[in-house]
Write an enzyme that holds these catalytic residues in place. Structure first.
Site, PDB file in Angstrom:
ATOM      1  N   GLY A  15       0.817  -1.211   0.000  1.00 13.71           N
ATOM      2  CA  GLY A  15       0.000   0.000   0.000  1.00 13.71           C
ATOM      3  C   GLY A  15       0.845   1.253   0.000  1.00 13.71           C
ATOM      4  O   GLY A  15       0.617   2.186  -0.790  1.00 13.71           O
ATOM      5  N   GLU A  34      11.189   2.867   5.981  1.00 16.52           N
ATOM      6  CA  GLU A  34      10.930   1.444   6.240  1.00 16.52           C
ATOM      7  C   GLU A  34      11.979   0.948   7.236  1.00 16.52           C
ATOM      8  O   GLU A  34      13.172   1.183   7.034  1.00 16.52           O
ATOM      9  CB  GLU A  34      10.988   0.654   4.926  1.00 16.52           C
ATOM     10  N   CYS A  42       2.994  -8.705   2.363  1.00 15.35           N
ATOM     11  CA  CYS A  42       2.545  -9.542   1.246  1.00 15.35           C
ATOM     12  C   CYS A  42       3.719 -10.127   0.479  1.00 15.35           C
ATOM     13  O   CYS A  42       3.770 -11.327   0.214  1.00 15.35           O
ATOM     14  CB  CYS A  42       1.650  -8.730   0.316  1.00 15.35           C
ATOM     15  N   CYS A  47       1.499 -13.241   1.339  1.00 14.23           N
ATOM     16  CA  CYS A  47       0.901 -13.799   0.109  1.00 14.23           C
ATOM     17  C   CYS A  47       1.901 -14.485  -0.811  1.00 14.23           C
ATOM     18  O   CYS A  47       1.676 -15.612  -1.251  1.00 14.23           O
ATOM     19  CB  CYS A  47       0.227 -12.696  -0.703  1.00 14.23           C
ATOM     20  N   LYS A  50       4.034 -17.487   0.751  1.00 16.90           N
ATOM     21  CA  LYS A  50       3.033 -18.526   1.057  1.00 16.90           C
ATOM     22  C   LYS A  50       2.610 -19.246  -0.216  1.00 16.90           C
ATOM     23  O   LYS A  50       2.569 -20.468  -0.284  1.00 16.90           O
ATOM     24  CB  LYS A  50       1.846 -17.860   1.769  1.00 16.90           C
ATOM     25  N   TYR A 176      -7.822 -17.491   7.603  1.00 15.44           N
ATOM     26  CA  TYR A 176      -7.080 -17.617   6.344  1.00 15.44           C
ATOM     27  C   TYR A 176      -5.717 -18.296   6.567  1.00 15.44           C
ATOM     28  O   TYR A 176      -5.351 -19.234   5.890  1.00 15.44           O
ATOM     29  CB  TYR A 176      -6.747 -16.226   5.797  1.00 15.44           C
ATOM     30  N   ILE A 177      -4.953 -17.712   7.511  1.00 14.93           N
ATOM     31  CA  ILE A 177      -3.557 -18.129   7.639  1.00 14.93           C
ATOM     32  C   ILE A 177      -3.461 -19.560   8.149  1.00 14.93           C
ATOM     33  O   ILE A 177      -2.699 -20.380   7.638  1.00 14.93           O
ATOM     34  CB  ILE A 177      -2.788 -17.141   8.542  1.00 14.93           C
ATOM     35  N   GLU A 180      -4.456 -22.036   5.429  1.00 15.21           N
ATOM     36  CA  GLU A 180      -3.462 -22.132   4.358  1.00 15.21           C
ATOM     37  C   GLU A 180      -2.227 -22.905   4.819  1.00 15.21           C
ATOM     38  O   GLU A 180      -1.711 -23.763   4.098  1.00 15.21           O
ATOM     39  CB  GLU A 180      -3.074 -20.721   3.883  1.00 15.21           C
ATOM     40  N   GLY A 260      -4.943 -14.419  14.284  1.00 17.78           N
ATOM     41  CA  GLY A 260      -5.253 -13.034  13.934  1.00 17.78           C
ATOM     42  C   GLY A 260      -4.032 -12.147  13.914  1.00 17.78           C
ATOM     43  O   GLY A 260      -2.949 -12.534  14.355  1.00 17.78           O
ATOM     44  N   ALA A 339      -9.805 -14.787  -1.773  1.00 12.91           N
ATOM     45  CA  ALA A 339      -9.494 -16.203  -1.959  1.00 12.91           C
ATOM     46  C   ALA A 339      -8.744 -16.706  -0.750  1.00 12.91           C
ATOM     47  O   ALA A 339      -8.023 -15.954  -0.102  1.00 12.91           O
ATOM     48  CB  ALA A 339      -8.633 -16.391  -3.205  1.00 12.91           C
ATOM     49  N   HIS A 433     -16.163 -25.487 -22.913  1.00 15.16           N
ATOM     50  CA  HIS A 433     -16.198 -26.894 -22.545  1.00 15.16           C
ATOM     51  C   HIS A 433     -14.951 -27.607 -23.039  1.00 15.16           C
ATOM     52  O   HIS A 433     -14.513 -27.350 -24.151  1.00 15.16           O
ATOM     53  CB  HIS A 433     -17.447 -27.531 -23.180  1.00 15.16           C
ATOM     54  N   GLU A 438     -17.209 -23.592 -16.393  1.00 14.86           N
ATOM     55  CA  GLU A 438     -18.455 -23.537 -17.172  1.00 14.86           C
ATOM     56  C   GLU A 438     -19.677 -23.796 -16.301  1.00 14.86           C
ATOM     57  O   GLU A 438     -20.785 -23.359 -16.622  1.00 14.86           O
ATOM     58  CB  GLU A 438     -18.414 -24.519 -18.346  1.00 14.86           C
TER      59      GLU A 438
HETATM   60  P1  NDP Z   1      -8.266 -14.314  10.895  1.00 19.16           P
HETATM   61  O1  NDP Z   1      -8.849 -13.156  11.574  1.00 19.16           O
HETATM   62  O2  NDP Z   1      -8.686 -14.664   9.517  1.00 19.16           O
HETATM   63  O3  NDP Z   1      -8.466 -15.614  11.784  1.00 19.16           O
HETATM   64  C1  NDP Z   1      -8.107 -15.646  13.125  1.00 19.16           C
HETATM   65  C2  NDP Z   1      -8.415 -17.014  13.672  1.00 19.16           C
HETATM   66  O4  NDP Z   1      -7.959 -17.062  15.022  1.00 19.16           O
HETATM   67  C3  NDP Z   1      -9.892 -17.342  13.682  1.00 19.16           C
HETATM   68  O5  NDP Z   1     -10.071 -18.680  13.326  1.00 19.16           O
HETATM   69  C4  NDP Z   1     -10.282 -17.112  15.134  1.00 19.16           C
HETATM   70  O6  NDP Z   1     -11.308 -17.940  15.575  1.00 19.16           O
HETATM   71  C5  NDP Z   1      -8.996 -17.509  15.851  1.00 19.16           C
HETATM   72  N1  NDP Z   1      -8.917 -16.885  17.160  1.00 19.16           N
HETATM   73  C6  NDP Z   1      -8.899 -15.562  17.436  1.00 19.16           C
HETATM   74  N2  NDP Z   1      -8.824 -15.361  18.761  1.00 19.16           N
HETATM   75  C7  NDP Z   1      -8.806 -16.580  19.334  1.00 19.16           C
HETATM   76  C8  NDP Z   1      -8.765 -17.037  20.673  1.00 19.16           C
HETATM   77  N3  NDP Z   1      -8.700 -16.178  21.698  1.00 19.16           N
HETATM   78  N4  NDP Z   1      -8.770 -18.366  20.896  1.00 19.16           N
HETATM   79  C9  NDP Z   1      -8.830 -19.236  19.859  1.00 19.16           C
HETATM   80  N5  NDP Z   1      -8.865 -18.872  18.577  1.00 19.16           N
HETATM   81  C10 NDP Z   1      -8.864 -17.559  18.307  1.00 19.16           C
HETATM   82  O7  NDP Z   1      -6.693 -14.080  11.000  1.00 19.16           O
HETATM   83  P2  NDP Z   1      -5.466 -14.673  10.244  1.00 19.16           P
HETATM   84  O8  NDP Z   1      -4.347 -14.520  11.207  1.00 19.16           O
HETATM   85  O9  NDP Z   1      -5.731 -16.017   9.672  1.00 19.16           O
HETATM   86  O10 NDP Z   1      -5.287 -13.664   9.029  1.00 19.16           O
HETATM   87  C11 NDP Z   1      -5.265 -12.252   9.249  1.00 19.16           C
HETATM   88  C12 NDP Z   1      -5.780 -11.529   8.049  1.00 19.16           C
HETATM   89  O11 NDP Z   1      -4.811 -11.555   7.027  1.00 19.16           O
HETATM   90  C13 NDP Z   1      -7.021 -12.131   7.413  1.00 19.16           C
HETATM   91  O12 NDP Z   1      -8.198 -11.741   8.034  1.00 19.16           O
HETATM   92  C14 NDP Z   1      -6.922 -11.631   6.007  1.00 19.16           C
HETATM   93  O13 NDP Z   1      -7.496 -10.363   5.950  1.00 19.16           O
HETATM   94  C15 NDP Z   1      -5.442 -11.559   5.767  1.00 19.16           C
HETATM   95  N6  NDP Z   1      -4.978 -12.703   4.976  1.00 19.16           N
HETATM   96  C16 NDP Z   1      -5.451 -12.902   3.720  1.00 19.16           C
HETATM   97  C17 NDP Z   1      -5.050 -13.967   2.970  1.00 19.16           C
HETATM   98  C18 NDP Z   1      -5.599 -14.170   1.604  1.00 19.16           C
HETATM   99  O14 NDP Z   1      -6.154 -13.247   1.042  1.00 19.16           O
HETATM  100  N7  NDP Z   1      -5.498 -15.363   1.029  1.00 19.16           N
HETATM  101  C19 NDP Z   1      -4.082 -14.920   3.473  1.00 19.16           C
HETATM  102  C20 NDP Z   1      -3.650 -14.648   4.803  1.00 19.16           C
HETATM  103  C21 NDP Z   1      -4.088 -13.579   5.506  1.00 19.16           C
HETATM  104  P3  NDP Z   1     -12.853 -17.673  15.238  1.00 19.16           P
HETATM  105  O15 NDP Z   1     -13.070 -18.154  13.851  1.00 19.16           O
HETATM  106  O16 NDP Z   1     -13.575 -18.487  16.242  1.00 19.16           O
HETATM  107  O17 NDP Z   1     -13.063 -16.203  15.397  1.00 19.16           O
END
Ligand code: NDP
Length: 450
Positions: A15, A34, A42, A47, A50, A176-177, A180, A260, A339, A433, A438
């Site tokens: 960004g 930086e 990313c 991204c 990964k 997501y993370i 993946e 998160g 995605a 096809h 499709e």
């Molecule tokens: P997310 O916010 O997607 O997921 C966090 C996960 O941690 C959830 O499953 C959540 O559970 C769990 N969690 C949070 N707090 C607790 C807790 N106290 N105890 C147990 N589990 C907990 O975060 P990520 O770290 O996976 O990714 C961060 C962001 O990065 C994403 O939201 C996305 O925006 C971006 N990203 C995008 C990608 C892509 O476009 N392909 C790839 C990687 C990252 P619960 O579901 O119950 O809330």
């Protein structure tokens, strides 16, 4: 007052770099600070590396599938260290490209941690510079759960650089993370147990997508422990024991936390100049990327809105257009495709079935099928495709897919959904096809109507 720069950007991730270059292209004098390597999450820690690992480990399945087509592939094996080294060579190359892009755009790069000391003044590496506008694009960092032994776990930064592939790994989180990386480690040959507090992975995605993906992940051998919360991590010999709140204990070689990410707002001097954070601890901005201080703006993950690279890039470029090209651009956060590079991957754009239902009557179309490739490979993997259609207008308001190439397919489909095309427009489109894509123009009967 004459400023040293027209724009000073803090953070050279996707960004910050995009916004700075666009501003410079419009004639602004721009500097960017930086404190790590130019490129950001990313390119260097997210991204890109990964996805390279996913390409790397996915050959395991390809080789397995090739047998059904007459190939003999005995003896193939993955050298994890070589994969990591190859990935590092590519991220180094990209870092170099980013540095060159900035230089060629005449953006001055300052190495070091920047701190705002007054509304138009930044201090970096002992040097004070002034700027008409400051852009905060500092991104975020992985957040660990506050449990005993949390420091023993790895986060996504470290997971991308493991010297050895763990034999057994526990992945905490279902976002997501986590999804993946569970897929990466499993495909590479590790035993993977995923600990999620909800019943299903990927909160926020369409419920059917969540259930479907979870089923496919389980088929690949990922053990998903739903309704489970970690209590503590302890060292055990060469490995670790992850104890859950219900007392279950998991003995593994590595624990990964993917629970998160948090915005990088610390030590930026925000409080002193009056930049307000929201309840989630992110920088509060309006749709013009303006903070509570007129000369200070923020974009990307540090604002914790839609934390995706292309969104940060669009926000950065939009801001540069607004400030330096007399072309006010308000970021449109609606209908952003996304995605998950799980195995199989997920692609989604628009509303989930539940979200659409809350707004009015809907029709739902669904296709579940075995991809043609697997007729000969024999792999037990199916693809899910789903369209959510607003009943009254017949507009396609959501498209969802779990299956090979879902991100590629949904990217294109997103144009149709964003443009507000109707189910009839989809029906009028001739199929290509034989493809999987499709199916999106061949769904005739809704599985749910009105
Ligand atoms: P997310 O916010 O997607 O997921 C966090 C996960 O941690 C959830 O499953 C959540 O559970 C769990 N969690 C949070 N707090 C607790 C807790 N106290 N105890 C147990 N589990 C907990 O975060 P990520 O770290 O996976 O990714 C961060 C962001 O990065 C994403 O939201 C996305 O925006 C971006 N990203 C995008 C990608 C892509 O476009 N392909 C790839 C990687 C990252 P619960 O579901 O119950 O809330």
């Amino acid at each position: 007052m004459a400023f040293d720069f027209d724009l000073f950007t803090i953070g050279a991730g996707s960004g910050g770099v995009a916004g700075s270059r666009r501003a410079a292209a419009h004639g602004a004098r721009v500097a960017i600070a930086e404190d790590r390597r130019v490129g950001g999450t990313c390119v260097l820690r997210g991204c890109v590396p990964k996805k390279l690992l996913i390409y790397g480990v996915h050959f395991a399945e390809e080789l397995e599938d090739a047998k059904g087509y007459g190939w003999s592939v005995e003896g193939a094996r993955l050298d994890w260290a070589k994969l990591i080294a190859a990935k590092n060579r590519e991220t180094d190359r990209l870092n170099g490209i980013y540095v060159k892009l900035l230089r060629d755009s005449k953006v001055e790069v300052l190495d070091g941690r920047a701190r705002i000391v007054a509304p138009n003044t930044v201090e970096v590496a002992g040097r004070r510079v002034t700027a008409a506008h400051i852009l905060i694009a500092t991104g975020g960092h992985p957040e660990r759960l506050p449990i005993p032994g949390a420091e023993l776990a790895i986060d996504s930064d470290q997971a991308l650089d493991l010297a050895e592939l763990p034999r057994r790994i526990a992945v905490i989180g279902g976002g997501y993370i986590a999804v993946e990386f569970a897929g990466i480690f499993r495909a590479a040959g590790a035993e993977v147990v995923q600990v999620i507090r909800a019943d299903r992975v990927l909160r926020g995605f369409d419920e059917e997508v969540r259930a479907y993906l979870q089923g496919e992940m389980a088929k690949k051998g990922i053990r998903i422990l739903g309704g489970s919360e970690p209590a503590r991590i302890d060292r055990a010999g060469d490995g670790f024991t992850l104890t859950l709140k219900d007392g279950r204990r998991l003995d593994v070689d590595q624990v990964m936390m993917a629970t998160g990410r948090r915005p990088n707002t610390r030590d930026l001097g925000l409080e002193a100049v009056g930049v307000t954070l929201n309840k989630a601890g992110a920088i509060a901005v309006d749709e013009w990327q303006a903070t509570t201080v007129p000369a200070i703006h923020a974009i990307g993950d540090v604002t914790d809105r839609v934390n995706l690279t292309p969104v940060a890039i669009a926000e950065g470029r939009g801001l540069a257009e607004t400030l330096f090209n007399g072309n006010p651009v308000r970021m449109d956060h609606g209908c952003i495709p996304t995605a998950v590079f799980s195995q199989p991957p997920v692609g989604a754009v628009g509303l989930t079935e539940a979200e659409a239902e809350q707004r009015g009557a809907i029709d739902v179309y669904r296709a579940v099928f075995r991809p043609m490739k697997h007729t000969l490979s024999g792999r037990d993997e199916k693809t899910l495709m789903k369209l959510v259609v607003d009943r009254a207008s017949q507009k396609v308001v959501g498209a969802h897919m779990v299956g090979a190439d879902a991100p590629e397919i949904v990217q294109t489909l997103a144009i149709a959904v964003k443009a507000g095309l109707t189910k009839r427009d989809f029906d009028r489109t001739v199929a290509i096809h034989p493809t999987a894509a499709e199916e999106f123009v061949l769904m005739r009967e809704p599985v749910k109507r009105g």
